[in-house]
Design an enzyme around this catalytic site. Structure first.
Site, PDB file in Angstrom:
ATOM      1  N   ARG A   1      -2.741   3.715  -0.131  1.00  0.00           N
ATOM      2  CA  ARG A   1      -3.682   2.832  -1.062  1.00  0.00           C
ATOM      3  C   ARG A   1      -5.040   3.462  -1.342  1.00  0.00           C
ATOM      4  NH1 ARG A   1      -4.877  -3.663  -0.939  1.00  0.00           N
ATOM      5  NH2 ARG A   1      -2.765  -3.545  -1.771  1.00  0.00           N
TER       6      ARG A   1
ATOM      7  N   LYS B   1     -14.902  14.082   3.978  1.00  0.00           N
ATOM      8  CA  LYS B   1     -15.379  15.386   3.784  1.00  0.00           C
ATOM      9  C   LYS B   1     -15.179  15.877   2.476  1.00  0.00           C
ATOM     10  CE  LYS B   1     -13.950  16.115   8.890  1.00  0.00           C
ATOM     11  NZ  LYS B   1     -12.898  16.785   9.689  1.00  0.00           N
TER      12      LYS B   1
ATOM     13  N   HIS C   1       0.620  -2.009  -8.360  1.00  0.00           N
ATOM     14  CA  HIS C   1       1.023  -2.603  -6.863  1.00  0.00           C
ATOM     15  C   HIS C   1       2.480  -2.710  -6.784  1.00  0.00           C
ATOM     16  CE1 HIS C   1       0.475  -3.805  -2.806  1.00  0.00           C
ATOM     17  NE2 HIS C   1      -0.300  -4.800  -3.180  1.00  0.00           N
TER      18      HIS C   1
ATOM     19  N   ARG D   1      -3.207  -6.770   5.027  1.00  0.00           N
ATOM     20  CA  ARG D   1      -1.794  -7.414   4.928  1.00  0.00           C
ATOM     21  C   ARG D   1      -0.858  -6.325   4.303  1.00  0.00           C
ATOM     22  NH1 ARG D   1      -1.786 -12.667   3.893  1.00  0.00           N
ATOM     23  NH2 ARG D   1      -3.754 -12.376   3.799  1.00  0.00           N
ATOM     24  N   THR D   2      -1.101  -5.553   3.341  1.00  0.00           N
ATOM     25  CA  THR D   2      -0.075  -4.555   2.801  1.00  0.00           C
ATOM     26  C   THR D   2       0.000  -3.455   3.959  1.00  0.00           C
ATOM     27  OG1 THR D   2      -1.178  -5.081   0.632  1.00  0.00           O
ATOM     28  CG2 THR D   2       0.526  -2.916   0.960  1.00  0.00           C
TER      29      THR D   2
END
Lengths: 141, 308
Positions: B104, B83, B132, B54-55
């Site tokens: 995120r 890595k 957020h 969604r974001t």
């Protein structure tokens, strides 16, 4: 009363809360010093009942932020020719770097070791420091 | 001016900057076509170390609707983090290719580390249970657009108020406006954290109350912000059974609500809002998702310093 030689030229860290001298010894890296360092534990104190004292026979650059963070009630006496030439009263630093680590396992500092651990003072009265990255409060014990 | 800055937490913006941003979002809503090419030639990198459809899609849609391009990854497995590359090194590399990044990350503070490592604007798209900010901007734009103001109202926040980061951010952001009253509705073990109560609400002398049942306060609310209460968050089964229905919004509870109340939810919803509410004009959660895209459009424009 135990007698320790007076400092002729150096520093006396006084009014340390009893039992905290070793913590300060560690934080200030005094174990790596070449000069005489005396730790006096549980000395009698009119003000505090008992206290710890650290005497350092050398004029070193102390990290006052570290001391202020551990206990802002500590006083530092600068000694020259056996006399106190300056008394430094500490205060809580507004921010500290690389003194303590964030204990939040979800904090980015928990997986990336090279990040500078930074805390800022968010509540002076309650002495609350929060990690700048995750806002977790540092619990001092 | 926000040009060149990053957005890591909602409080990074002053009230004036926030107003400017929400005003721009409002103008975009009125006439999106006028903004269709303003970011032509600009690239947004979406760096998603954990999945969030969604974001991420909201950010990508925002950039595409501004005429820009997008690139990125949507899980840590498909990035060089697998890595062992540090966040700082990743962002320095991405900054060679992109003009702005949305990140995120499951670890709290990772977007801040990224922002400190580059001059490119970085937007926090959610860091663990911490912040957020674009969700908060979405919530503010939704309230302001639908209620016409960001002051003088009573907001009920319902559900998991302990772990819900959107709730914490929204409380912080709204605490800067005049005469906002908070009604905090949750089981005892999922109440807001002490630092929100003490350092935000009590310290700023903001009126609030903490209650256990939604049905008892419905008629007081101008805005109801729902969040999900997960069964595993309860300490015991008995409490869960006793309280679970109290955190589900249904038509019966809505009967007692004001006629102009609005219901918000950060989505995704599971069962905490009954689907029978969806057709109620007070249900604003899908509009909220759309406003989320508009506010991200405004944010990208402001941080890049592009104008119409």
């Amino acid at each position: 009363m135990l007698n320790i030689d007076s400092v002729n030229k150096g520093l006396v860290i006084d009014h340390i809360q009893a039992g905290k001298a070793m913590q300060i010894y560690k934080y200030l890296n005094l174990d790596k010093m070449d000069c005489s360092v005396a730790i006096i534990k549980n000395a009698k104190s009119k003000k505090m009942g008992k206290k710890d004292i650290i005497k350092i026979e050398d004029k070193i650059n102390l990290d006052l932020d570290v001391l202020g963070f551990i206990d802002p009630n500590i006083t530092v006496n600068v000694i020259d020719n056996g006399e106190i030439i300056r008394k430094i009263n500490l205060e809580l630093p507004s921010a500290i770097e690389n003194i303590v680590k964030c204990k939040n396992p979800r904090c980015i500092t928990s997986i990336e070791q090279e990040i500078v651990n930074k805390f800022k003072l968010t509540d002076k009265e309650k002495k609350i420091y929060r990690c700048v990255y995750c806002d977790t409060a540092y619990e001092q014990n | 001016m926000l040009k060149g800055r990053s957005l890591i937490e909602p409080m990074d913006l002053s009230l004036e900057e926030l107003d400017e941003l929400l005003n721009l979002a409002g103008k975009i809503i009125e006439n999106p076509a006028a903004y269709a090419d303003v970011c032509k030639g600009k690239v947004l990198a979406t760096l998603f170390y954990e999945p969030s459809t969604r974001t991420r899609l909201s950010f990508e849609a925002a950039m595409l609707r501004l005429g820009g391009s997008v690139m990125g990854f949507s899980s840590a497995d498909s990035s060089s983090a697998a890595k062992g590359e540090s966040v700082a090194d990743t962002i320095r590399t991405i900054a060679c290719y992109a003009d702005i990044a949305a990140m995120r990350h499951p670890k709290e503070g990772a977007p801040m580390v990224a922002a400190m490592s580059t001059d490119m604007p970085v937007i926090n798209g959610g860091d663990g249970g911490h912040q957020h900010p674009t969700q908060t901007l979405t919530d503010l734009l939704t309230i302001r657009t639908l209620k016409g103001r960001l002051d003088n109202f009573t907001i009920g926040l319902c559900g998991d108020l302990k772990f819900g980061r959107t709730v914490h951010s929204l409380i912080k952001a709204l605490s800067r406006y005049e005469n906002i009253k908070f009604v905090l509705i949750s089981p005892e073990e999922l109440r807001i954290p002490d630092y929100i109560r003490e350092e935000i609400l009590i310290k700023n002398k903001i009126e609030f109350k903490e209650v256990e049942r939604l049905e008892n306060v419905m008629d007081e609310l101008d805005v109801l912000y729902m969040t999900r209460v997960q069964k595993e968050r309860f300490f015991n089964e008995a409490d869960y059974i006793r309280l679970k229905d109290s955190y589900i919004l249904d038509a019966e509870k809505m009967e007692n609500a004001k006629s102009d109340m609005i219901v918000l939810h950060p989505l995704p919803r599971v069962n905490e809002i009954s689907t029978e509410i969806d057709s109620d004009p007070r249900a604003a959660y899908f509009k909220q998702a759309k406003y989320g895209m508009f506010v991200r459009m405004a944010l990208i424009m402001e941080l890049l310093g592009v104008e119409i």
